[in-house]
Design a protein around this motif. Structure first.
Motif, PDB file in Angstrom:
ATOM      1  N   ASN A  76       0.806  -1.221   0.000  1.00 54.14           N
ATOM      2  CA  ASN A  76       0.000   0.000   0.000  1.00 54.14           C
ATOM      3  C   ASN A  76       0.842   1.276   0.000  1.00 54.14           C
ATOM      4  O   ASN A  76       0.311   2.376   0.110  1.00 54.14           O
ATOM      5  CB  ASN A  76      -0.994   0.001   1.155  1.00 54.14           C
ATOM      6  N   THR A  77       2.149   1.144  -0.169  1.00 53.61           N
ATOM      7  CA  THR A  77       3.028   2.302  -0.353  1.00 53.61           C
ATOM      8  C   THR A  77       3.724   2.264  -1.716  1.00 53.61           C
ATOM      9  O   THR A  77       4.469   3.175  -2.049  1.00 53.61           O
ATOM     10  CB  THR A  77       4.095   2.379   0.752  1.00 53.61           C
ATOM     11  N   LYS A 107      -0.414   1.378  -4.157  1.00 54.89           N
ATOM     12  CA  LYS A 107      -0.972   2.687  -3.836  1.00 54.89           C
ATOM     13  C   LYS A 107      -1.325   3.443  -5.107  1.00 54.89           C
ATOM     14  O   LYS A 107      -2.313   4.169  -5.159  1.00 54.89           O
ATOM     15  CB  LYS A 107       0.018   3.497  -3.009  1.00 54.89           C
ATOM     16  N   ALA A 142      -4.184   2.506  -0.415  1.00 53.77           N
ATOM     17  CA  ALA A 142      -3.188   3.453   0.089  1.00 53.77           C
ATOM     18  C   ALA A 142      -2.932   3.239   1.564  1.00 53.77           C
ATOM     19  O   ALA A 142      -3.737   2.653   2.276  1.00 53.77           O
ATOM     20  CB  ALA A 142      -3.662   4.880  -0.159  1.00 53.77           C
ATOM     21  N   SER A 175      -5.521   6.650  -3.335  1.00 50.82           N
ATOM     22  CA  SER A 175      -4.720   6.012  -4.374  1.00 50.82           C
ATOM     23  C   SER A 175      -4.922   6.763  -5.676  1.00 50.82           C
ATOM     24  O   SER A 175      -5.813   7.604  -5.792  1.00 50.82           O
ATOM     25  CB  SER A 175      -5.149   4.548  -4.545  1.00 50.82           C
TER      26      SER A 175
END
Length: 194
Positions: free
Chosen positions: A22-23, A47, A77, A83
């Protein structure tokens, strides 16, 4: 890497390492000299996604994200963030692979560029906002399942021959079917001043 391949193959990414968190931002850049297919062989989560084609030639190349519909690409995100999918240049598509949202997603498509979703897009109660750098186009040729979420067109053009099963709000863009003759089916449409 100037070749088609498997999303989950770290050798296909530079710098190496599969974007799957999510990064992570998955960048499909200006290195291709012919159309390329990226196959998703297991579910992935990112993300953001950036598509480009800065190839100096007059023939623009394209990326196709493909795979089994069960191997979805999820936009997710980190805490308190949204995102994004950004198309800077070219015509790109999510073909048979599904796309799922874990949070709000902004889709930005530059003038003359196109992004197509040819399979299921699951909003999971989130908002998918289409914006633009001038007048880009997004086509939904599959089914958008909103589940309480919504698609918002604040600029650019939304088209396609699919179905949006839920809310679509147009507050400043253009909504029309594509793939002439085309039919874009919308369950709940709202036109606002934009």
């Amino acid at each position: 890497v100037d070749s088609s391949g498997n999303w989950n193959d770290s050798a296909k990414w530079s710098p190496s390492g599969v974007p799957n968190s999510n990064t992570s931002i998955a960048g499909f850049g200006n290195v291709i000299t012919a159309p390329r297919t990226v196959t998703v062989t297991a579910p992935v989560s990112v993300k953001g996604i950036v598509f480009s084609d800065n190839n100096a030639s007059t023939v623009q190349q394209s990326y196709t994200i493909d795979g089994l519909s069960s191997n979805s690409v999820t936009l997710s995100a980190d805490v308190n963030a949204s995102s994004s999918i950004t198309v800077l240049k070219g015509t790109h598509q999510f073909q048979t692979v599904g796309v799922s949202l874990d949070n709000a997603v902004d889709v930005t498509v530059a003038d003359g560029a196109t992004l197509a979703f040819d399979n299921v897009v699951e909003l999971n109660g989130n908002t998918l906002t289409l914006t633009k750098i001038n007048a880009g186009t997004v086509n939904f040729n599959g089914t958008v399942i909103t589940t309480g979420g919504s698609v918002v067109v604040s600029a650019g053009q939304l088209g396609g021959s699919g179905t949006i099963s839920g809310a679509l709000t147009n507050s400043g863009g253009t909504v029309g079917p594509g793939n002439s003759p085309g039919k874009l089916t919308v369950t709940d449409y709202l036109q606002t001043a934009g």
